[in-house]
Scaffold this motif. Sequence first.
Motif, PDB file in Angstrom:
ATOM      1  N   ASP A  45       0.836  -1.197   0.000  1.00 33.64           N
ATOM      2  CA  ASP A  45       0.000   0.000   0.000  1.00 33.64           C
ATOM      3  C   ASP A  45       0.876   1.253   0.000  1.00 33.64           C
ATOM      4  OD1 ASP A  45      -2.918   0.970   0.615  1.00 33.64           O
ATOM      5  OD2 ASP A  45      -1.595   2.147   1.904  1.00 33.64           O
ATOM      6  N   VAL A  46       0.409   2.279  -0.690  1.00 36.84           N
ATOM      7  CA  VAL A  46       1.201   3.510  -0.824  1.00 36.84           C
ATOM      8  C   VAL A  46       1.567   4.115   0.540  1.00 36.84           C
ATOM      9  CG1 VAL A  46      -0.846   4.994  -1.165  1.00 36.84           C
ATOM     10  CG2 VAL A  46       1.350   5.760  -1.998  1.00 36.84           C
ATOM     11  N   MET A  47       0.674   3.983   1.543  1.00 34.02           N
ATOM     12  CA  MET A  47       0.953   4.564   2.852  1.00 34.02           C
ATOM     13  C   MET A  47       2.143   3.897   3.550  1.00 34.02           C
ATOM     14  SD  MET A  47      -0.871   7.194   2.862  1.00 34.02           S
ATOM     15  CE  MET A  47      -0.573   7.884   4.493  1.00 34.02           C
ATOM     16  N   SER A  48       2.452   2.644   3.208  1.00 36.11           N
ATOM     17  CA  SER A  48       3.653   1.994   3.760  1.00 36.11           C
ATOM     18  C   SER A  48       4.901   2.750   3.340  1.00 36.11           C
ATOM     19  CB  SER A  48       3.814   0.565   3.242  1.00 36.11           C
ATOM     20  OG  SER A  48       2.604  -0.110   3.216  1.00 36.11           O
ATOM     21  N   TYR A  49       4.903   3.190   2.089  1.00 35.77           N
ATOM     22  CA  TYR A  49       6.090   3.883   1.577  1.00 35.77           C
ATOM     23  C   TYR A  49       6.162   5.313   2.110  1.00 35.77           C
ATOM     24  CZ  TYR A  49       5.899  -0.247  -1.274  1.00 35.77           C
ATOM     25  OH  TYR A  49       5.827  -1.551  -1.665  1.00 35.77           O
ATOM     26  N   SER A  97       4.220   4.653 -10.721  1.00 38.12           N
ATOM     27  CA  SER A  97       3.169   5.619 -10.344  1.00 38.12           C
ATOM     28  C   SER A  97       2.952   5.631  -8.833  1.00 38.12           C
ATOM     29  CB  SER A  97       1.862   5.352 -11.095  1.00 38.12           C
ATOM     30  OG  SER A  97       1.661   4.012 -11.368  1.00 38.12           O
ATOM     31  N   CYS A  98       3.194   4.493  -8.176  1.00 40.77           N
ATOM     32  CA  CYS A  98       3.087   4.438  -6.715  1.00 40.77           C
ATOM     33  C   CYS A  98       4.189   5.286  -6.061  1.00 40.77           C
ATOM     34  CB  CYS A  98       3.153   2.977  -6.245  1.00 40.77           C
ATOM     35  SG  CYS A  98       2.927   2.780  -4.479  1.00 40.77           S
ATOM     36  N   ALA A  99       5.378   5.288  -6.653  1.00 45.85           N
ATOM     37  CA  ALA A  99       6.482   6.119  -6.126  1.00 45.85           C
ATOM     38  C   ALA A  99       6.131   7.597  -6.256  1.00 45.85           C
ATOM     39  CB  ALA A  99       7.774   5.794  -6.872  1.00 45.85           C
ATOM     40  N   VAL A 100       5.508   7.962  -7.377  1.00 51.99           N
ATOM     41  CA  VAL A 100       5.090   9.358  -7.580  1.00 51.99           C
ATOM     42  C   VAL A 100       3.996   9.721  -6.570  1.00 51.99           C
ATOM     43  CG1 VAL A 100       4.053  10.987  -9.214  1.00 51.99           C
ATOM     44  CG2 VAL A 100       5.739   9.338 -10.019  1.00 51.99           C
ATOM     45  N   ASP A 101       3.028   8.826  -6.369  1.00 58.30           N
ATOM     46  CA  ASP A 101       1.985   9.058  -5.354  1.00 58.30           C
ATOM     47  C   ASP A 101       2.603   9.269  -3.967  1.00 58.30           C
ATOM     48  OD1 ASP A 101      -0.056   8.782  -7.189  1.00 58.30           O
ATOM     49  OD2 ASP A 101      -0.456   6.672  -6.720  1.00 58.30           O
ATOM     50  N   VAL A 152       3.610  12.690   0.701  1.00 61.78           N
ATOM     51  CA  VAL A 152       4.548  13.225   1.700  1.00 61.78           C
ATOM     52  C   VAL A 152       4.565  14.746   1.611  1.00 61.78           C
ATOM     53  CG1 VAL A 152       6.981  13.361   2.402  1.00 61.78           C
ATOM     54  CG2 VAL A 152       5.988  11.150   1.790  1.00 61.78           C
ATOM     55  N   LYS A 153       4.630  15.254   0.397  1.00 60.14           N
ATOM     56  CA  LYS A 153       4.724  16.706   0.196  1.00 60.14           C
ATOM     57  C   LYS A 153       3.426  17.419   0.619  1.00 60.14           C
ATOM     58  CE  LYS A 153       5.620  20.104  -3.442  1.00 60.14           C
ATOM     59  NZ  LYS A 153       6.981  20.630  -3.333  1.00 60.14           N
ATOM     60  N   ASN A 154       2.286  16.887   0.209  1.00 61.66           N
ATOM     61  CA  ASN A 154       1.022  17.593   0.459  1.00 61.66           C
ATOM     62  C   ASN A 154       0.519  17.454   1.897  1.00 61.66           C
ATOM     63  OD1 ASN A 154       0.879  18.462  -2.197  1.00 61.66           O
ATOM     64  ND2 ASN A 154      -0.244  16.644  -2.878  1.00 61.66           N
ATOM     65  N   ARG A 155       0.798  16.310   2.533  1.00 53.53           N
ATOM     66  CA  ARG A 155       0.234  16.093   3.863  1.00 53.53           C
ATOM     67  C   ARG A 155       1.207  16.255   5.005  1.00 53.53           C
ATOM     68  NH1 ARG A 155      -3.345  10.701   3.634  1.00 53.53           N
ATOM     69  NH2 ARG A 155      -4.080  10.886   1.496  1.00 53.53           N
ATOM     70  N   PHE A 156       2.508  15.995   4.761  1.00 55.78           N
ATOM     71  CA  PHE A 156       3.434  15.920   5.892  1.00 55.78           C
ATOM     72  C   PHE A 156       4.584  16.930   5.858  1.00 55.78           C
ATOM     73  CE2 PHE A 156       1.521  11.667   5.411  1.00 55.78           C
ATOM     74  CZ  PHE A 156       0.934  11.556   6.651  1.00 55.78           C
ATOM     75  N   ILE A 157       5.292  17.011   4.750  1.00 57.69           N
ATOM     76  CA  ILE A 157       6.465  17.908   4.705  1.00 57.69           C
ATOM     77  C   ILE A 157       6.271  18.867   3.537  1.00 57.69           C
ATOM     78  CG2 ILE A 157       8.988  18.056   4.574  1.00 57.69           C
ATOM     79  CD1 ILE A 157       9.127  15.092   5.333  1.00 57.69           C
ATOM     80  N   SER A 158       5.737  20.057   3.845  1.00 50.51           N
ATOM     81  CA  SER A 158       5.415  20.992   2.746  1.00 50.51           C
ATOM     82  C   SER A 158       6.664  21.546   2.074  1.00 50.51           C
ATOM     83  CB  SER A 158       4.547  22.133   3.255  1.00 50.51           C
ATOM     84  OG  SER A 158       5.235  22.794   4.285  1.00 50.51           O
TER      85      SER A 158
END
Lengths: 91, 91
Positions: free
Chosen positions: B13-17, B42-46, B51-57
């Motif tokens: 799942d993408v959230m694991s990464y 595409s999972c790496a891009v997601d 990470v950028k949008n939710r955690f580290i702006s």
Amino acid sequence: MTEENTIYVGKKDVMSYVLAVMTQFNQGIAEVHLKARGRSISCAVDTTQIVKNRFISTLQIKDIKLTTEELTSDDGRTNRVSSMDITLTKG
Amino acid sequence: MTEENTIYVGKKDVMSYVLAVMTQFNQGIAEVHLKARGRSISCAVDTTQIVKNRFISTLQIKDIKLTTEELTSDDGRTNRVSSMDITLTKG
């Protein structure tokens, strides 16, 4: 940037997009943009690699941009989807 | 570059990464590499976008490398597969 030199990568066979890139370069366009969203992103990467390995060995990946787009579905829900814009030049 | 700061994106799942990237940064690692092949690209891009949008702006995409890898399958046939290496820094 005009939209003329932009190829939108979707659900067609990867060779369709390879052909589209080759056609643009053969028309003398200096810079071709490959745009893809979601699962099509890997197809855009495949397209780039096939053009480079089989057809234009001097192909340069000038830039890769990653963004997030918000899409509103028919039932009004907003979904976020990753998108990628690869800028290619003949080098 | 050591292998310590490299996360291989596969079929989880993408959230694991996303969690793996956050863990590396929280351990004080300055640069995290996300590597993916084929459809996992595409999972790496997601992962990057979440990470950028939710955690580290302030997340910066320092570099994106596209390559082609040759994989030999069990029956001896060689398959080419696109791969991507995204270099992330906290900015």
